[in-house]
Design a protein around this motif. Sequence first.
Motif, PDB file in Angstrom:
ATOM      1  N   VAL A  40      55.554  45.448  36.440  1.00 44.57           N
ATOM      2  CA  VAL A  40      54.971  46.350  35.655  1.00 44.57           C
ATOM      3  C   VAL A  40      54.379  47.629  35.909  1.00 44.57           C
ATOM      4  CG1 VAL A  40      53.703  46.342  33.216  1.00 44.57           C
ATOM      5  CG2 VAL A  40      55.224  44.458  33.779  1.00 44.57           C
ATOM      6  N   SER A  41      54.464  48.671  35.696  1.00 45.37           N
ATOM      7  CA  SER A  41      53.997  49.754  36.339  1.00 45.37           C
ATOM      8  C   SER A  41      53.623  50.713  35.138  1.00 45.37           C
ATOM      9  CB  SER A  41      54.820  50.251  37.297  1.00 45.37           C
ATOM     10  OG  SER A  41      54.070  51.651  37.642  1.00 45.37           O
ATOM     11  N   VAL A  42      52.274  51.094  34.996  1.00 46.20           N
ATOM     12  CA  VAL A  42      51.817  52.168  34.027  1.00 46.20           C
ATOM     13  C   VAL A  42      51.134  53.131  34.874  1.00 46.20           C
ATOM     14  CG1 VAL A  42      51.786  50.443  32.417  1.00 46.20           C
ATOM     15  CG2 VAL A  42      49.703  51.127  33.438  1.00 46.20           C
ATOM     16  N   ALA A  43      50.873  54.231  34.165  1.00 46.74           N
ATOM     17  CA  ALA A  43      49.997  55.360  34.996  1.00 46.74           C
ATOM     18  C   ALA A  43      48.850  54.670  35.811  1.00 46.74           C
ATOM     19  CB  ALA A  43      49.505  56.513  34.029  1.00 46.74           C
ATOM     20  N   GLY A  44      48.835  54.749  37.109  1.00 46.90           N
ATOM     21  CA  GLY A  44      47.829  54.199  37.722  1.00 46.90           C
ATOM     22  C   GLY A  44      47.559  52.939  38.409  1.00 46.90           C
ATOM     23  N   PHE A 179      46.934  46.899  29.165  1.00 49.34           N
ATOM     24  CA  PHE A 179      47.545  46.138  30.368  1.00 49.34           C
ATOM     25  C   PHE A 179      46.613  46.930  31.599  1.00 49.34           C
ATOM     26  CE2 PHE A 179      50.033  46.498  34.255  1.00 49.34           C
ATOM     27  CZ  PHE A 179      50.570  45.373  34.256  1.00 49.34           C
ATOM     28  N   THR A 180      46.565  48.270  31.528  1.00 45.39           N
ATOM     29  CA  THR A 180      45.621  48.722  32.507  1.00 45.39           C
ATOM     30  C   THR A 180      44.117  48.099  32.483  1.00 45.39           C
ATOM     31  OG1 THR A 180      46.681  50.715  32.563  1.00 45.39           O
ATOM     32  CG2 THR A 180      44.508  50.804  33.414  1.00 45.39           C
ATOM     33  N   GLN A 181      43.661  48.067  31.450  1.00 45.14           N
ATOM     34  CA  GLN A 181      41.955  47.192  31.174  1.00 45.14           C
ATOM     35  C   GLN A 181      42.148  45.935  31.612  1.00 45.14           C
ATOM     36  OE1 GLN A 181      40.556  46.826  27.174  1.00 45.14           O
ATOM     37  NE2 GLN A 181      38.893  47.835  28.087  1.00 45.14           N
ATOM     38  N   ALA A 182      43.139  45.044  31.404  1.00 48.74           N
ATOM     39  CA  ALA A 182      43.251  43.622  31.897  1.00 48.74           C
ATOM     40  C   ALA A 182      43.210  43.447  33.440  1.00 48.74           C
ATOM     41  CB  ALA A 182      44.316  43.021  31.201  1.00 48.74           C
ATOM     42  N   VAL A 183      44.200  44.421  33.779  1.00 51.90           N
ATOM     43  CA  VAL A 183      44.281  44.220  35.498  1.00 51.90           C
ATOM     44  C   VAL A 183      42.956  44.909  36.224  1.00 51.90           C
ATOM     45  CG1 VAL A 183      45.770  45.168  37.444  1.00 51.90           C
ATOM     46  CG2 VAL A 183      46.764  44.565  35.386  1.00 51.90           C
ATOM     47  N   THR A 184      42.643  46.129  35.926  1.00 50.12           N
ATOM     48  CA  THR A 184      41.462  46.541  36.560  1.00 50.12           C
ATOM     49  C   THR A 184      40.165  45.762  36.234  1.00 50.12           C
ATOM     50  OG1 THR A 184      40.827  48.097  34.613  1.00 50.12           O
ATOM     51  CG2 THR A 184      42.258  48.901  36.456  1.00 50.12           C
ATOM     52  N   GLU A 185      39.961  45.251  35.052  1.00 48.19           N
ATOM     53  CA  GLU A 185      38.936  44.220  34.938  1.00 48.19           C
ATOM     54  C   GLU A 185      38.748  43.236  35.775  1.00 48.19           C
ATOM     55  OE1 GLU A 185      38.240  43.559  30.711  1.00 48.19           O
ATOM     56  OE2 GLU A 185      37.434  45.524  30.392  1.00 48.19           O
ATOM     57  N   SER A 186      40.029  42.315  35.704  1.00 47.82           N
ATOM     58  CA  SER A 186      40.390  41.092  36.595  1.00 47.82           C
ATOM     59  C   SER A 186      39.882  41.514  37.947  1.00 47.82           C
ATOM     60  CB  SER A 186      41.599  40.832  36.505  1.00 47.82           C
ATOM     61  OG  SER A 186      41.950  40.446  35.090  1.00 47.82           O
ATOM     62  N   MET A 187      40.505  42.648  38.738  1.00 46.76           N
ATOM     63  CA  MET A 187      40.022  43.054  40.054  1.00 46.76           C
ATOM     64  C   MET A 187      38.725  43.368  40.324  1.00 46.76           C
ATOM     65  SD  MET A 187      42.898  42.369  41.818  1.00 46.76           S
ATOM     66  CE  MET A 187      42.965  41.087  40.696  1.00 46.76           C
ATOM     67  N   LEU A 188      38.025  43.809  39.526  1.00 45.40           N
ATOM     68  CA  LEU A 188      36.654  44.337  39.456  1.00 45.40           C
ATOM     69  C   LEU A 188      35.923  42.800  39.519  1.00 45.40           C
ATOM     70  CD1 LEU A 188      36.169  47.326  37.541  1.00 45.40           C
ATOM     71  CD2 LEU A 188      35.960  47.188  40.040  1.00 45.40           C
ATOM     72  N   ASP A 189      36.220  41.964  38.344  1.00 48.33           N
ATOM     73  CA  ASP A 189      35.557  40.543  38.538  1.00 48.33           C
ATOM     74  C   ASP A 189      35.472  39.989  39.848  1.00 48.33           C
ATOM     75  OD1 ASP A 189      35.144  41.041  35.794  1.00 48.33           O
ATOM     76  OD2 ASP A 189      36.765  39.706  35.245  1.00 48.33           O
ATOM     77  N   LEU A 190      36.462  39.974  40.572  1.00 44.89           N
ATOM     78  CA  LEU A 190      36.750  39.351  42.099  1.00 44.89           C
ATOM     79  C   LEU A 190      35.855  40.224  42.856  1.00 44.89           C
ATOM     80  CD1 LEU A 190      40.243  38.067  42.004  1.00 44.89           C
ATOM     81  CD2 LEU A 190      38.162  36.899  41.142  1.00 44.89           C
ATOM     82  N   LEU A 191      35.872  41.337  42.797  1.00 43.02           N
ATOM     83  CA  LEU A 191      35.010  42.411  43.704  1.00 43.02           C
ATOM     84  C   LEU A 191      33.563  42.088  43.637  1.00 43.02           C
ATOM     85  CD1 LEU A 191      37.203  45.487  43.847  1.00 43.02           C
ATOM     86  CD2 LEU A 191      36.818  43.873  45.476  1.00 43.02           C
ATOM     87  N   THR A 192      33.303  41.884  42.529  1.00 44.01           N
ATOM     88  CA  THR A 192      31.669  41.694  42.037  1.00 44.01           C
ATOM     89  C   THR A 192      31.327  40.600  43.077  1.00 44.01           C
ATOM     90  OG1 THR A 192      31.956  42.317  39.766  1.00 44.01           O
ATOM     91  CG2 THR A 192      30.065  41.041  40.251  1.00 44.01           C
TER      92      THR A 192
END
Length: 314
Positions: A40-44, A179-192
């Motif tokens: 799945v690909s969306v803007a960014g 979709f963008t929100q779910a993906v970016t939030e998930s990665m930021l959770d782990l980077l935290t």
Amino acid sequence: MYANYQTFEDADRHAHALTGWEQRYDQVGEGAFRSTVKQVSVAGVQVFQESANVRIVQRGQLPAGCVTFGLVLSGGAPYSFQGIKVDENALVVAPGDKEFLLHSPPNMSLLGVAIDAKLLESAADAAGVDVQDEVLRRHVLNIPGAAGARAGKRIIAAVETVLAAPDSLSSDDDVAHRFTQAVTESMLDLLTFHVPSYEDRLTYACRADIVRRAHDLVLTRPEQPISVLDVCEKLRVSRRTVQNSFQSVTQMNPVSYLRAVRLAQVRRLLTTTAQGELPVREAAMRWGFSNLGHFASDYKSLFGELPSQTFRAR
């Protein structure tokens, strides 16, 4: 924007199917090659879930202008990225436009995520997460296994939702945004887990109290969803403090946690009332879920069933 699901019997065809990647896959394990790719690909944001039955070596160039992540879903042995061991308690992370080398074990299943660097920076600023370049250059970060599994599950659910109705990507802007929100939030959770903590000197007890008070705020305003900004204003703490408190105590971001609390209240309503007494729609509205489609999707992600499938009192 695109979404697709493909199967392959050749490693190079599999590699070439990943849009925007310059790479090749060499099959080094014995057996007839079998693989799948969900994209799945969306803007960014680009997400792909890939699996293969035999050992392969992946090498090439990471997408320019992006930060790339990798989460192990399964495999017969540890992976190796840039010469570093990768298992289920690790997150692959690397800035774009770099050469990479990944050894994948037999029966591998991997979740790949590429996020536009500026989009990730903007999302991190909004979430109060101080993502430093030094962290992104480490290649492999240790993370709690439960947190990695939770992030993987959330992203996979987002991918499956889009694949179930791929045309919605172009016809409904909200679908792409979610979709963008779910993906970016998930990665930021782990980077935290790797964000320097010197700015947050609160004790664990203080963080736990912030989570408790935020939880109580949700319960006192059932029809008006509490935002992170609301929590900051009501508790008179910074967004970063809220973010770090939730990450420390619950291993979740505050948005996901507060939504889960509301969903739990809806489920309690459903299990203690009959269908004729309280329809699903009304139960959802009582806890601030005005969009039934999004509500049903979030409910299923959390509880593993649609609200219409939840056992009702008789």
